[in-house]
Write an enzyme that holds these catalytic residues in place. Structure first.
Site, short mmCIF file in Angstrom:
data_model
loop_
_atom_site.label_atom_id
_atom_site.label_comp_id
_atom_site.label_asym_id
_atom_site.label_seq_id
_atom_site.Cartn_x
_atom_site.Cartn_y
_atom_site.Cartn_z
CG LEU A 51 -2.11 -0.88 1.30
CD1 LEU A 51 -2.64 -0.95 2.72
CD2 LEU A 51 -3.17 -0.40 0.34
CG ASP A 52 0.70 4.33 -2.98
OD1 ASP A 52 1.65 3.61 -3.34
OD2 ASP A 52 -0.13 4.83 -3.76
N PRO A 53 2.29 4.83 1.18
CG PRO A 53 4.46 5.71 1.43
CD PRO A 53 3.50 5.16 0.39
NE ARG A 186 -0.15 6.25 -6.02
CZ ARG A 186 1.09 6.44 -6.46
NH1 ARG A 186 1.43 7.61 -6.98
NH2 ARG A 186 2.00 5.50 -6.34
#
Length: 308
Positions: A51-53, A186
C-alpha cells in the site's frame, strides 16, 4: 505512534500464519512488515502487495511457510474506500505530491459523475503513476522521477469491477473501488478528474478487503505493541490465521498415505482429478502442497510446505 523499529531483534522463532494488519497512514508497507516481524520475533515474513504510505487498511502479512502463498494472493480482487479533491492535480496523483495544476471545477451533478465512473469501469487501459514502485531496467520509477529523469510509463490493461460514487460534496468525492491486481486507485482518480474537465488527486485511501479476506478482522500495530509490552505471547499467537485461510478458493485434493509420502518427497503422482490447481492434503488433512493436475492426471507440485 512511537515504535522502536531499530532495536535489536530478539531470538527469532519459526512462526507460520497470515496476520491481517491494519496499516497506518504515513508508513511504508515494508516498514509495517518489519515492525510486525519484530514484534512476533518471526524468522521469515512477507506481505501480499504494498500500500502507498498515504493509504491505510488491510495488509496481509505472511509468516514462515505462509510466505509461499503470498504470490498467489497478489492477484486477488481488492476493495478500497477512496476520497479525492477535484480541481487540483499533483505530481504523484495524491496528496503527498506537489501541486502542478489547478483548474476551476465545473458544475457537476451525480449523473455526470456516475457516467464518467462507468467509463472507467471494466477492462480498461491505465497509465500507472510516474511516482510508483514499478521498475524499468531494475530501477523504481519514483527514483527516476525524483532524479529529474524524463519517465515514460507504458500503459497497461487492468480490471476495475466497481467504481462507484458514495458521496459528492462540492469539490470532494467519496468513492468505492473494487479492482484487480496492478490497478492504481490514484491513477483512476487522476483519470476521473481529467474526464470531468478539472483534474483531481487522491486525498485518502483505505483498503477494505482482499479476496479471500472479504470480512477481515484487522489488527493494528498499536494492538501488537501492547500485547508485546504485556508479554502476552498467547494472545499474539491467536491473531495470525492458518495458511488454509488464504486458500479458500482452491479446491482440496486429499491423498492416501502412500501418495502423501510421495508428494512429501517431491515426486509426481497420478491422481483421479479434474485438471486444475489444488491445495493438497495428507490423510490427516494437513496441508502438504499446492499442486496442479494436468490433462493426463499427473500432479505437479507448485509449492511444498514443511510441517506447521
Amino acid at each position: 505512534m512511537t515504535i522502536k523499529s531499530r532495536e535489536r531483534m530478539p531470538d527469532r522463532r519459526r512462526l507460520t500464519g497470515i496476520l491481517l494488519l491494519d496499516k497506518p497512514s504515513g508508513m511504508t508497507s515494508n516498514r509495517a512488515l518489519q515492525i510486525a516481524k519484530r514484534l512476533y520475533r518471526a524468522d521469515k515474513a512477507g506481505h501480499t502487495g504494498s500500500l502507498d504510505p498515504l493509504a491505510t487498511g488491510l495488509l496481509p502479512i505472511c509468516f514462515g511457510e505462509a510466505t509461499k502463498i503470498a504470490g498467489y494472493l497478489l492477484g486477488a480482487r481488492k476493495a478500497y474506500a477512496a476520497e479525492c479533491k477535484l480541481g487540483v492535480v499533483t505530481a504523484t496523483d495524491d496528496a503527498e505530491g506537489v501541486v502542478i495544476r489547478e483548474r476551476a471545477v465545473p458544475p457537476l451533478d451525480e449523473k455526470k459523475i456516475r457516467a464518467q465512473l462507468a467509463a472507467l469501469t471494466g477492462r480498461i487501459t491505465q497509465i500507472p503513476p510516474v511516482y510508483s514502485a514499478l521498475k524499468q531496467q531494475g530501477v523504481a520509477l519514483y527514483k527516476r522521477a525524483r532524479r529529474g529523469e524524463d519517465v515514460q510509463v507504458p500503459p497497461r490493461e487492468v480490471d476495475v469491477y466497481t467504481f462507484d460514487l458514495l458521496e459528492s460534496d462540492g469539490d470532494r468525492l467519496r468513492l468505492h473501488v473494487e479492482c484487480g491486481s496492478g490497478t492504481y486507485v490514484r491513477a483512476l482518480v487522476r483519470d476521473l478528474g481529467e474526464t470531468l474537465g478539472c483534474g483531481a488527486h487522491l486525498t485518502a485511501l483505505r483498503r477494505l478487503w482482499i479476496e479471500p479476506f472479504t470480512q477481515p478482522r484487522m489488527v493494528t500495530l498499536e494492538e501488537l505493541e501492547r500485547l508485546r509490552a504485556e508479554g502476552d505471547d498467547d494472545a499474539l499467537d491467536t491473531l495470525p490465521l492458518p495458511i488454509e485461510a488464504g486458500l479458500t478458493e482452491w479446491p482440496v485434493l486429499e491423498l492416501n498415505l502412500d501418495d502423501a509420502q510421495a508428494v512429501g518427497h517431491g515426486r509426481r503422482i497420478q491422481v483421479n482429478a479434474t485438471p486444475g490447481r489444488y491445495q493438497v492434503l495428507n490423510q490427516d488433512c494437513r496441508l502438504l502442497a499446492l499442486a496442479e493436475v494436468d490433462g493426463l492426471g499427473q500432479l505437479q507440485i507448485l509449492r511444498g510446505f514443511a510441517g506447521h
